[in-house]
Design a protein around this motif. Structure first.
Motif, PDB file in Angstrom:
ATOM      1  N   TYR A   1       0.851  -1.185   0.000  1.00 44.41           N
ATOM      2  CA  TYR A   1       0.000   0.000   0.000  1.00 44.41           C
ATOM      3  C   TYR A   1       0.891   1.240   0.000  1.00 44.41           C
ATOM      4  CZ  TYR A   1      -3.894  -3.029   1.373  1.00 44.41           C
ATOM      5  OH  TYR A   1      -4.868  -4.009   1.408  1.00 44.41           O
ATOM      6  N   GLN A   2       0.384   2.321  -0.601  1.00 45.45           N
ATOM      7  CA  GLN A   2       1.109   3.582  -0.575  1.00 45.45           C
ATOM      8  C   GLN A   2       0.129   4.731  -0.368  1.00 45.45           C
ATOM      9  OE1 GLN A   2       3.966   4.191  -3.703  1.00 45.45           O
ATOM     10  NE2 GLN A   2       4.535   6.227  -2.987  1.00 45.45           N
ATOM     11  N   LEU A   3       0.508   5.670   0.500  1.00 45.32           N
ATOM     12  CA  LEU A   3      -0.282   6.871   0.738  1.00 45.32           C
ATOM     13  C   LEU A   3       0.245   8.021  -0.119  1.00 45.32           C
ATOM     14  CD1 LEU A   3      -0.600   6.625   4.625  1.00 45.32           C
ATOM     15  CD2 LEU A   3      -2.472   6.367   2.958  1.00 45.32           C
ATOM     16  N   TRP A   4      -0.667   8.911  -0.484  1.00 43.74           N
ATOM     17  CA  TRP A   4      -0.330  10.065  -1.325  1.00 43.74           C
ATOM     18  C   TRP A   4      -0.962  11.318  -0.728  1.00 43.74           C
ATOM     19  CZ3 TRP A   4       2.540   8.914  -5.804  1.00 43.74           C
ATOM     20  CH2 TRP A   4       2.627   7.557  -6.110  1.00 43.74           C
ATOM     21  N   LEU A   5      -0.205  12.391  -0.686  1.00 40.65           N
ATOM     22  CA  LEU A   5      -0.757  13.701  -0.332  1.00 40.65           C
ATOM     23  C   LEU A   5      -1.156  14.395  -1.623  1.00 40.65           C
ATOM     24  CD1 LEU A   5       1.814  14.841   2.399  1.00 40.65           C
ATOM     25  CD2 LEU A   5      -0.610  14.309   2.762  1.00 40.65           C
ATOM     26  N   LEU A   6      -2.419  14.812  -1.690  1.00 42.51           N
ATOM     27  CA  LEU A   6      -2.921  15.457  -2.915  1.00 42.51           C
ATOM     28  C   LEU A   6      -2.899  16.969  -2.727  1.00 42.51           C
ATOM     29  CD1 LEU A   6      -5.945  13.085  -3.665  1.00 42.51           C
ATOM     30  CD2 LEU A   6      -3.561  12.889  -4.423  1.00 42.51           C
ATOM     31  N   GLU A   7      -1.983  17.614  -3.419  1.00 40.12           N
ATOM     32  CA  GLU A   7      -1.899  19.078  -3.401  1.00 40.12           C
ATOM     33  C   GLU A   7      -2.506  19.582  -4.711  1.00 40.12           C
ATOM     34  OE1 GLU A   7       2.056  20.423  -2.624  1.00 40.12           O
ATOM     35  OE2 GLU A   7       2.286  19.209  -0.796  1.00 40.12           O
ATOM     36  N   GLY A   8      -3.757  20.045  -4.635  1.00 38.53           N
ATOM     37  CA  GLY A   8      -4.469  20.373  -5.865  1.00 38.53           C
ATOM     38  C   GLY A   8      -4.712  19.098  -6.636  1.00 38.53           C
ATOM     39  N   GLU A   9      -4.211  19.039  -7.852  1.00 39.38           N
ATOM     40  CA  GLU A   9      -4.333  17.833  -8.661  1.00 39.38           C
ATOM     41  C   GLU A   9      -3.019  17.056  -8.737  1.00 39.38           C
ATOM     42  OE1 GLU A   9      -5.832  18.849 -12.475  1.00 39.38           O
ATOM     43  OE2 GLU A   9      -7.762  19.594 -11.730  1.00 39.38           O
ATOM     44  N   THR A  10      -2.069  17.458  -7.886  1.00 36.63           N
ATOM     45  CA  THR A  10      -0.744  16.812  -7.912  1.00 36.63           C
ATOM     46  C   THR A  10      -0.613  15.811  -6.769  1.00 36.63           C
ATOM     47  OG1 THR A  10       0.236  18.819  -8.832  1.00 36.63           O
ATOM     48  CG2 THR A  10       1.738  17.185  -7.871  1.00 36.63           C
ATOM     49  N   PRO A  11      -0.411  14.523  -7.082  1.00 40.73           N
ATOM     50  CA  PRO A  11      -0.203  13.525  -6.024  1.00 40.73           C
ATOM     51  C   PRO A  11       1.276  13.505  -5.605  1.00 40.73           C
ATOM     52  CG  PRO A  11      -0.337  12.430  -8.156  1.00 40.73           C
ATOM     53  CD  PRO A  11      -0.536  13.902  -8.423  1.00 40.73           C
ATOM     54  N   ILE A  12       1.518  13.638  -4.312  1.00 38.34           N
ATOM     55  CA  ILE A  12       2.879  13.598  -3.766  1.00 38.34           C
ATOM     56  C   ILE A  12       3.084  12.250  -3.082  1.00 38.34           C
ATOM     57  CG2 ILE A  12       4.567  14.739  -2.288  1.00 38.34           C
ATOM     58  CD1 ILE A  12       3.468  16.482  -4.566  1.00 38.34           C
ATOM     59  N   PRO A  13       4.018  11.441  -3.564  1.00 36.96           N
ATOM     60  CA  PRO A  13       4.206  10.112  -2.963  1.00 36.96           C
ATOM     61  C   PRO A  13       4.635  10.210  -1.505  1.00 36.96           C
ATOM     62  CG  PRO A  13       6.010  10.610  -4.471  1.00 36.96           C
ATOM     63  CD  PRO A  13       4.988  11.690  -4.655  1.00 36.96           C
ATOM     64  N   ASP A  14       4.070   9.329  -0.699  1.00 38.13           N
ATOM     65  CA  ASP A  14       4.390   9.324   0.730  1.00 38.13           C
ATOM     66  C   ASP A  14       4.720   7.897   1.167  1.00 38.13           C
ATOM     67  OD1 ASP A  14       3.979   9.876   3.790  1.00 38.13           O
ATOM     68  OD2 ASP A  14       3.780  11.858   2.848  1.00 38.13           O
ATOM     69  N   THR A  15       4.470   7.584   2.428  1.00 43.11           N
ATOM     70  CA  THR A  15       4.918   6.305   2.987  1.00 43.11           C
ATOM     71  C   THR A  15       4.210   5.109   2.354  1.00 43.11           C
ATOM     72  OG1 THR A  15       5.251   5.120   5.070  1.00 43.11           O
ATOM     73  CG2 THR A  15       3.219   6.367   4.850  1.00 43.11           C
ATOM     74  N   HIS A  16       4.901   3.953   2.343  1.00 44.60           N
ATOM     75  CA  HIS A  16       4.302   2.714   1.832  1.00 44.60           C
ATOM     76  C   HIS A  16       4.490   1.610   2.869  1.00 44.60           C
ATOM     77  CE1 HIS A  16       8.473   1.665   0.630  1.00 44.60           C
ATOM     78  NE2 HIS A  16       8.518   2.905   0.174  1.00 44.60           N
ATOM     79  N   PHE A  17       3.607   0.612   2.851  1.00 41.30           N
ATOM     80  CA  PHE A  17       3.583  -0.381   3.927  1.00 41.30           C
ATOM     81  C   PHE A  17       2.804  -1.599   3.466  1.00 41.30           C
ATOM     82  CE2 PHE A  17       0.399   2.895   4.288  1.00 41.30           C
ATOM     83  CZ  PHE A  17      -0.785   2.190   4.354  1.00 41.30           C
ATOM     84  N   SER A  18       2.944  -2.691   4.216  1.00 36.72           N
ATOM     85  CA  SER A  18       2.228  -3.927   3.893  1.00 36.72           C
ATOM     86  C   SER A  18       0.915  -3.983   4.664  1.00 36.72           C
ATOM     87  CB  SER A  18       3.102  -5.143   4.240  1.00 36.72           C
ATOM     88  OG  SER A  18       3.442  -5.127   5.612  1.00 36.72           O
ATOM     89  N   GLY A  19       0.223  -5.131   4.590  1.00 33.13           N
ATOM     90  CA  GLY A  19      -1.060  -5.263   5.261  1.00 33.13           C
ATOM     91  C   GLY A  19      -0.912  -5.616   6.733  1.00 33.13           C
ATOM     92  N   GLY A  20      -2.025  -6.037   7.336  1.00 34.36           N
ATOM     93  CA  GLY A  20      -2.012  -6.368   8.759  1.00 34.36           C
ATOM     94  C   GLY A  20      -2.397  -5.174   9.611  1.00 34.36           C
TER      95      GLY A  20
END
Length: 252
Positions: free
Chosen positions: A194-213
């Motif tokens: 999984y990966q989280l993204w910060l959305l600044e306007g229409e621009t996705p900024i890649p953030d932390t990634h992690f597994s399940g559980g």
């Protein structure tokens, strides 16, 4: 000087025997006289003493009691080399002394073999204690960070659904912090995260990634500038651009 008087080289070798109290009284007295003027032996004896004290305090282990009796038994049981007993007495003493010194070196090596692993054990124990302190400090810092987030005046929570499982985003612009929390998050698949993204306007900024559980992860980007947070499934290691479709989106 008696026949068992040691030269300086031999006396150096008695440090481990001295440390485990395996010297006879006369030998101990002679070694202590040597010890008073020998920095090398002082350092060795101090190190061995620290190990034996540390083992007693931390691991409830001391050099085996049998070591001293075994050492003394070997000393008293040493016999002169076989051969004729006629001839000058000095020659017989020399042979006996050579045999005794050889045995002494072996016994000193045996005593050192008992003590030297303790030096490594003491170092290992200090390393474990240091690691434990570091873990405690990290746990305290994490707790303080969560407390500040939850106590922020503008703290808000957003509930999202991740493939049938609930998850929560806790966010504060004032603290510029966001925490993503979920229980039993489904496995994203082999070689996926999984990966989280910060959305600044229409621009996705890649953030932390992690597994399940069970998941509790902080976003690392500039939360205060973002209008929303998105979640995707990406190849292991994360991506520079999101892979669609989005798994979940939460407005800030």
């Amino acid at each position: 000087m008696n026949q068992h008087s040691q030269n300086a080289g031999d006396l150096h070798e008695l440090a481990p025997l001295y440390a485990v109290d395996a010297l006879e009284p006369a030998e101990r007295e002679e070694f202590e006289q040597h010890l008073a003027d020998c920095p090398r032996c002082q350092a060795e004896v101090a190190e061995y003493a620290e190990v034996t004290a540390g083992l007693a305090a931390e691991t409830a282990q001391t050099p085996p009691p049998a070591l001293r009796s075994s050492v003394l038994s070997s000393i008293h049981g040493t016999q002169p080399l076989p051969g004729p007993r006629t001839g000058p007495a000095a020659v017989v003493v020399s042979l006996e002394e050579r045999r005794r010194r050889r045995g002494r070196r072996l016994l000193a090596a045996a005593a050192a073999a008992v003590l030297l692993p303790g030096i490594g054990l003491a170092g290992w124990n200090l390393g474990v204690q240091s690691e434990q302190r570091e873990q405690e400090q990290q746990a305290a810092q994490e707790q303080d960070r969560e407390t500040r987030l939850l106590a922020a005046p503008d703290v808000a929570t957003q509930r999202v659904d991740v493939n049938g499982q609930p998850a929560t985003l806790v966010v504060s612009r004032e603290e510029d912090a966001a925490l993503f929390v979920a229980d039993t998050l489904p496995d994203p698949g082999e070689g996926r995260e999984y990966q989280l993204w910060l959305l600044e306007g229409e621009t996705p900024i890649p953030d932390t990634h992690f597994s399940g559980g069970d998941v509790s992860v902080w976003l690392s980007g500039d939360v205060a500038k973002a209008g929303a947070v998105a979640l995707t499934v990406e190849p292991a290691g994360g991506s520079a651009t999101p892979t669609f479709p989005l798994v979940a989106v939460a407005e800030i």
